[in-house]
Design an enzyme around this catalytic site. Structure first.
Site, PDB file in Angstrom:
ATOM      1  CB  SER A 132     -28.063  52.848 -19.446  1.00 12.04           C
ATOM      2  OG  SER A 132     -27.422  51.622 -19.181  1.00 12.04           O
ATOM      3  CE1 TYR A 171     -24.632  53.902 -23.784  1.00 12.41           C
ATOM      4  CE2 TYR A 171     -24.372  52.498 -21.857  1.00 12.41           C
ATOM      5  CZ  TYR A 171     -25.175  53.049 -22.831  1.00 12.41           C
ATOM      6  OH  TYR A 171     -26.520  52.755 -22.865  1.00 12.41           O
TER       7      TYR A 171
HETATM    8  N1  LIG Z   1     -29.715  47.567 -25.548  1.00  7.58           N
HETATM    9  C1  LIG Z   1     -29.353  47.771 -24.304  1.00  7.58           C
HETATM   10  O1  LIG Z   1     -28.910  46.831 -23.616  1.00  7.58           O
HETATM   11  C2  LIG Z   1     -29.515  49.131 -23.674  1.00  7.58           C
HETATM   12  C3  LIG Z   1     -29.436  49.203 -22.281  1.00  7.58           C
HETATM   13  C4  LIG Z   1     -29.586  50.435 -21.677  1.00  7.58           C
HETATM   14  C5  LIG Z   1     -29.807  51.556 -22.438  1.00  7.58           C
HETATM   15  N2  LIG Z   1     -29.866  51.467 -23.795  1.00  7.58           N
HETATM   16  C6  LIG Z   1     -30.103  52.704 -24.550  1.00  7.58           C
HETATM   17  O2  LIG Z   1     -31.239  52.539 -25.362  1.00  7.58           O
HETATM   18  C7  LIG Z   1     -31.164  53.446 -26.458  1.00  7.58           C
HETATM   19  C8  LIG Z   1     -31.539  52.705 -27.735  1.00  7.58           C
HETATM   20  O3  LIG Z   1     -30.597  51.686 -27.985  1.00  7.58           O
HETATM   21  P1  LIG Z   1     -31.015  50.252 -28.517  1.00  7.58           P
HETATM   22  O4  LIG Z   1     -30.687  49.283 -27.469  1.00  7.58           O
HETATM   23  O5  LIG Z   1     -32.382  50.277 -29.068  1.00  7.58           O
HETATM   24  O6  LIG Z   1     -29.913  50.052 -29.659  1.00  7.58           O
HETATM   25  P2  LIG Z   1     -30.023  50.086 -31.258  1.00  7.58           P
HETATM   26  O7  LIG Z   1     -30.954  49.039 -31.748  1.00  7.58           O
HETATM   27  O8  LIG Z   1     -28.625  50.073 -31.728  1.00  7.58           O
HETATM   28  O9  LIG Z   1     -30.692  51.504 -31.554  1.00  7.58           O
HETATM   29  C9  LIG Z   1     -29.974  52.708 -31.471  1.00  7.58           C
HETATM   30  C10 LIG Z   1     -30.710  53.727 -32.296  1.00  7.58           C
HETATM   31  O10 LIG Z   1     -30.073  55.011 -32.134  1.00  7.58           O
HETATM   32  C11 LIG Z   1     -29.951  55.563 -33.435  1.00  7.58           C
HETATM   33  N3  LIG Z   1     -28.916  56.581 -33.536  1.00  7.58           N
HETATM   34  C12 LIG Z   1     -27.590  56.476 -33.286  1.00  7.58           C
HETATM   35  N4  LIG Z   1     -26.987  57.658 -33.533  1.00  7.58           N
HETATM   36  C13 LIG Z   1     -27.964  58.509 -33.961  1.00  7.58           C
HETATM   37  C14 LIG Z   1     -27.993  59.857 -34.362  1.00  7.58           C
HETATM   38  N5  LIG Z   1     -26.876  60.601 -34.423  1.00  7.58           N
HETATM   39  N6  LIG Z   1     -29.178  60.427 -34.684  1.00  7.58           N
HETATM   40  C15 LIG Z   1     -30.319  59.700 -34.645  1.00  7.58           C
HETATM   41  N7  LIG Z   1     -30.363  58.412 -34.305  1.00  7.58           N
HETATM   42  C16 LIG Z   1     -29.185  57.830 -33.956  1.00  7.58           C
HETATM   43  C17 LIG Z   1     -29.646  54.376 -34.331  1.00  7.58           C
HETATM   44  O11 LIG Z   1     -29.857  54.745 -35.690  1.00  7.58           O
HETATM   45  P3  LIG Z   1     -29.167  53.999 -36.934  1.00  7.58           P
HETATM   46  O12 LIG Z   1     -30.075  52.835 -37.278  1.00  7.58           O
HETATM   47  O13 LIG Z   1     -29.140  55.026 -37.999  1.00  7.58           O
HETATM   48  O14 LIG Z   1     -27.814  53.541 -36.494  1.00  7.58           O
HETATM   49  C18 LIG Z   1     -30.678  53.394 -33.784  1.00  7.58           C
HETATM   50  O15 LIG Z   1     -31.943  53.680 -34.312  1.00  7.58           O
HETATM   51  C19 LIG Z   1     -29.759  54.016 -26.452  1.00  7.58           C
HETATM   52  O16 LIG Z   1     -29.800  55.323 -25.905  1.00  7.58           O
HETATM   53  C20 LIG Z   1     -28.995  53.090 -25.521  1.00  7.58           C
HETATM   54  O17 LIG Z   1     -27.939  53.741 -24.870  1.00  7.58           O
HETATM   55  C21 LIG Z   1     -29.739  50.269 -24.434  1.00  7.58           C
END
Ligand SMILES: NC(=O)c1ccc[n+]([C@@H]2O[C@H](COP(=O)([O-])OP(=O)(O)OC[C@H]3O[C@@H](n4cnc5c(N)ncnc54)[C@H](OP(=O)(O)O)[C@@H]3O)[C@@H](O)[C@H]2O)c1
Length: 275
Positions: free
Chosen positions: A131, A144
């Site tokens: 991130s 985080y």
């Molecule tokens: N969105 C942003 O602004 C942003 C910015 C920078 C970085 N990121 C990073 O991008 C990555 C993906 O996030 P996203 O934005 O796509 O959010 P998201 O839509 O909430 O997706 C998060 C995913 O992680 C899964 N997850 C959580 N705990 C888990 C576990 N113990 N085992 C397997 N899967 C698990 C969730 O599964 P469930 O459906 O089962 O909950 C979901 O599929 C994360 O690492 C986040 O830190 C996001």
């Protein structure tokens, strides 16, 4: 045909990446902790596998099943993650542990499980989703932030020891992405518990929510993940989104004191600066 193994494919960036790789003709092991979410129906290109990254047995069987289905894995996208938000002092230690179990130890569990396969094939790639919060500290995100700093340090070091096996490591640093991250995947402490940290905590969190409502689509991040996956070079870091690019650039060129003052003031004033 190449194969990618993706964690956290049930929504957001992981889901978009699974669809994008499949559209480019890759096999996709779309792993998720709850298959019932069923965002994909199994096709020839995309197969779903259960994988909770915090559970080593679950990771082991997901890798085994994906290898049985596709024969080989070329790229692993360590994407699963969530965020804790709020003052450190009032955050329960169980929540902190789960933040690390998922964002750090979960990523390591998957990496460890795939390494023997990559070493045996003398090739492979880990794409770790960090991130812009892996490069700069934001108010109310100490936990985080610290997990993403850990992902950065782990990846930056790991690349050295894996180079001899022709295994690449890449880090993706998105800014704000419009996914479930700011919704169901964000763990807040109850605002009534901010106590001594209020009104600062409530104001900053309200501003962060506003900042989090404007960002890029997960498909844009998926394209950058794919670009990293097909690159022939050893480039380590890829930013995704204008906010991530500007914040990384400013961090590199400004004196640290000035950078951090600008960032704090942007978040405290609720300005969408791209910091
Ligand atoms: N969105 C942003 O602004 C942003 C910015 C920078 C970085 N990121 C990073 O991008 C990555 C993906 O996030 P996203 O934005 O796509 O959010 P998201 O839509 O909430 O997706 C998060 C995913 O992680 C899964 N997850 C959580 N705990 C888990 C576990 N113990 N085992 C397997 N899967 C698990 C969730 O599964 P469930 O459906 O089962 O909950 C979901 O599929 C994360 O690492 C986040 O830190 C996001």
């Amino acid at each position: 045909m190449k194969t990618v193994f993706i964690t956290g494919s049930s929504s957001g960036i992981g889901k978009a990446a699974a669809e994008y790789f499949a559209a480019q003709g890759w096999n996709v092991a779309a792993t998720m902790r709850s298959l019932e979410k069923a965002v994909f129906t199994d096709t020839r290109e995309i197969r779903k596998f259960r994988c909770d990254v915090t559970d080593e047995a679950s990771v082991r069987s997901a890798v085994k099943e994906a290898l049985a289905a596709f024969g080989s894995i070329d790229v692993c996208v360590n994407n699963a993650g969530f965020s804790l938000q709020g003052p450190f002092e009032i955050t329960p230690s169980g929540d902190i542990r789960m933040q690390y179990e998922t964002n750090v130890f979960g990523l390591m569990n998957v990496t460890r499980e795939l390494l023997p396969h990559f070493r045996a094939g003398k090739k492979g790639m880990f794409i770790n989703i960090s991130s812009m919060a892996g490069r700069a500290g934001f108010p109310m995100y100490s936990l985080y932030n610290s997990t993403k700093f850990a992902v950065e340090g782990f990846s930056e070091s790991l690349q050295h020891e894996l180079r001899q096996f022709n295994i690449k490591v890449k880090i993706i640093e998105p800014g704000v992405v419009l996914t479930d991250f700011y919704g169901r995947s964000m763990v807040h402490q109850e605002s009534g518990r901010y106590a001594a940290y209020d009104p600062y905590a409530s104001a900053v969190i309200a501003n962060l929510e506003q900042i989090g409502s404007r960002g890029i689509k997960p498909e844009a991040v998926a394209r950058i993940i794919y670009k990293a996956a097909v690159s022939k070079n050893w480039k380590l870091r890829y930013t995704a989104g204008p906010d991530a690019r500007i914040s990384t650039l400013l961090r590199a060129v400004l004196p640290f004191g000035l950078f951090t003052r600008l960032l704090r003031s942007a978040v405290e004033k609720g300005v969408r600066t791209t910091l």
